[in-house]
Design an enzyme around this catalytic site. Structure first.
Site, short mmCIF file in Angstrom:
data_model
loop_
_atom_site.label_atom_id
_atom_site.label_comp_id
_atom_site.label_asym_id
_atom_site.label_seq_id
_atom_site.Cartn_x
_atom_site.Cartn_y
_atom_site.Cartn_z
N ASP A 126 38.68 29.51 48.04
CA ASP A 126 38.27 30.68 47.25
C ASP A 126 36.75 30.66 46.99
O ASP A 126 36.04 29.78 47.50
CB ASP A 126 39.08 30.68 45.95
N ASP A 183 41.62 41.46 45.50
CA ASP A 183 43.04 41.12 45.32
C ASP A 183 43.94 42.35 45.38
O ASP A 183 43.61 43.40 44.85
CB ASP A 183 43.25 40.44 43.96
#
Ligand code: GAL
Length: 379
Positions: A126, A183
């Site tokens: 990430d 997301d």
């Protein structure tokens, strides 16, 4: 490592966020192995953020959360492997992960060694709490080197949400897939925005490095209060879920399921296990689709004289377009060339017929139609 097809699997984040533990992972492994998911191609079981303690140990190593994973991560990895699955974990190129756990910045080589010792086959990496002066081209290249130096084959899944023009360098910096979007949430608008955002970047994906348009929300229960675990969203209709899954297959995105496999409807399960759609997603040539004439008609060259044809209707039911349409001129089948398209409905497996000049179908709003096609000689 060279990853020949878009990775398929399950990831803990969408439904469970921080609420993960050993029991959940082992139950999910059992279901993936016993209920047809592994057989269909879903081989990676990936634990996302929130798996570790808040601090490294005194030697600077990552440590599994003692309550969530009382036997440590190797125990979980061994169990996952014993089911014939591959095991994935998560870290971040910043000081902390997105949920505030230790990140790998400055610890890349020792963390890669830790993941290799645990038996990790897939690392999602990430991009939160990143050190501003170090570009992603460096942070991702560094972890790619560290993973290779670890001595274990580990799929490298970059997740910088499409920032810093990731599609232009993900392949050159050694990643195997790159998250190209923010997301996903569990509603149609979020899914559709993600789908739209990549329409001009689909050709950047290919064998060995895939455009990851985020994990699936197929089969997830609605969730609209802030409390508890899981990403938000009031859910999708069956048609919307068909659109979502078919689009992910059409564009060759990795397919990482995000629902609770212990509690999934028959419809959603059938959709995620649909052999024709998975065949399109996993085609060995990994070619991108293209828009064929009309905004909602998409055509993709597959291997073996097969093609995929999809019509995706963004409108609410009853809105534009009332009928989806492909003139075969758009795909090079000109009138009188002597060839036509034989279509099979990808959802049902039924033969639809052979068509000479064009094909029309009524697609309900927020839904799609998908076909496997062959070019055949007209008699
Ligand atoms: C986000 C990422 C999500 C999930 C989450 C974990 O940055 O896009 O997929 O991994 O972090 O905190």
């Amino acid at each position: 490592m060279f990853v020949k097809k878009p990775p398929m699997g399950w990831n803990s984040w969408n439904t469970f966020t921080h609420a993960i533990n050993e029991e959940l992972i082992m139950q999910t492994a059992d279901i993936m192995a016993n209920e047809g998911y592994l057989e269909a191609g879903y081989e990676y079981l990936v634990i996302d953020d929130c798996w570790s303690e808040r601090e490294r140990d005194k030697n600077g190593n990552l440590v599994a959360d003692h309550e969530k994973f009382p036997h440590g991560m190797k125990y979980v990895a061994d169990y996952v492997h014993s089911k014939g699955l591959k095991f994935g974990m998560y870290s971040c190129d910043g000081i902390l992960t997105c949920a505030g756990y230790p990140g790998s910045f400055g610890h890349e080589f020792e963390d890669a060694k830790y993941f290799a010792e645990v038996g990790v086959d897939y690392l999602k990496y990430d991009n939160c709490y990143k050190v501003a002066s170090v570009p992603n081209t460096t942070t991702y290249q560094k972890m790619a080197l560290a993973l290779k130096a670890s001595g274990r084959d580990i799929v490298f899944s970059a997740c910088n949400w499409g920032t810093e023009d990731v599609h232009t360098w993900a392949r050159s910096r050694g990643t195997d897939l790159f998250r190209s979007t923010g997301d996903i949430f569990n509603h149609f608008e979020s899914m559709q925005n993600i789908a739209d955002s990549q329409k001009d970047k689909l050709a950047f994906a290919g064998p060995g490095c895939y455009n990851d348009v985020d994990m699936l929300v197929v089969g997830m229960k609605p969730k609209t209060d802030e409390s508890g675990a899981g990403v938000q969203g009031d859910g999708m209709t069956e048609g919307e879920q068909r659109y979502h899954f078919a689009w992910w297959c059409m564009v060759g995105s990795p397919l990482m399921m995000g629902c609770d496999l212990r509690d999934v409807s028959d419809e959603a399960k059938k959709l995620m296990l649909n052999k024709n759609l998975i065949r399109i997603n996993q085609d060995i040539e990994c070619r991108p689709p293209y828009m064929a004439g009309h905004k909602n008609a998409w055509f993709r060259n597959l291997s073996n004289n097969e093609y995929a044809l999809g019509f995706f209707n963004d409108a609410e039911d009853g809105g534009w377009p009332p009928v989806s349409y492909l003139s075969f001129n758009e795909i090079g089948l000109t009138p009188n060339c002597g060839y036509g398209l034989e279509l099979t409905d990808a959802f049902t497996g039924e033969k639809v017929g052979v068509f000479e000049h064009d094909f029309k179908v009524k697609v309900p709003g927020h839904d799609c139609a998908m076909y496997l096609a062959k070019v055949v000689k007209l008699s």
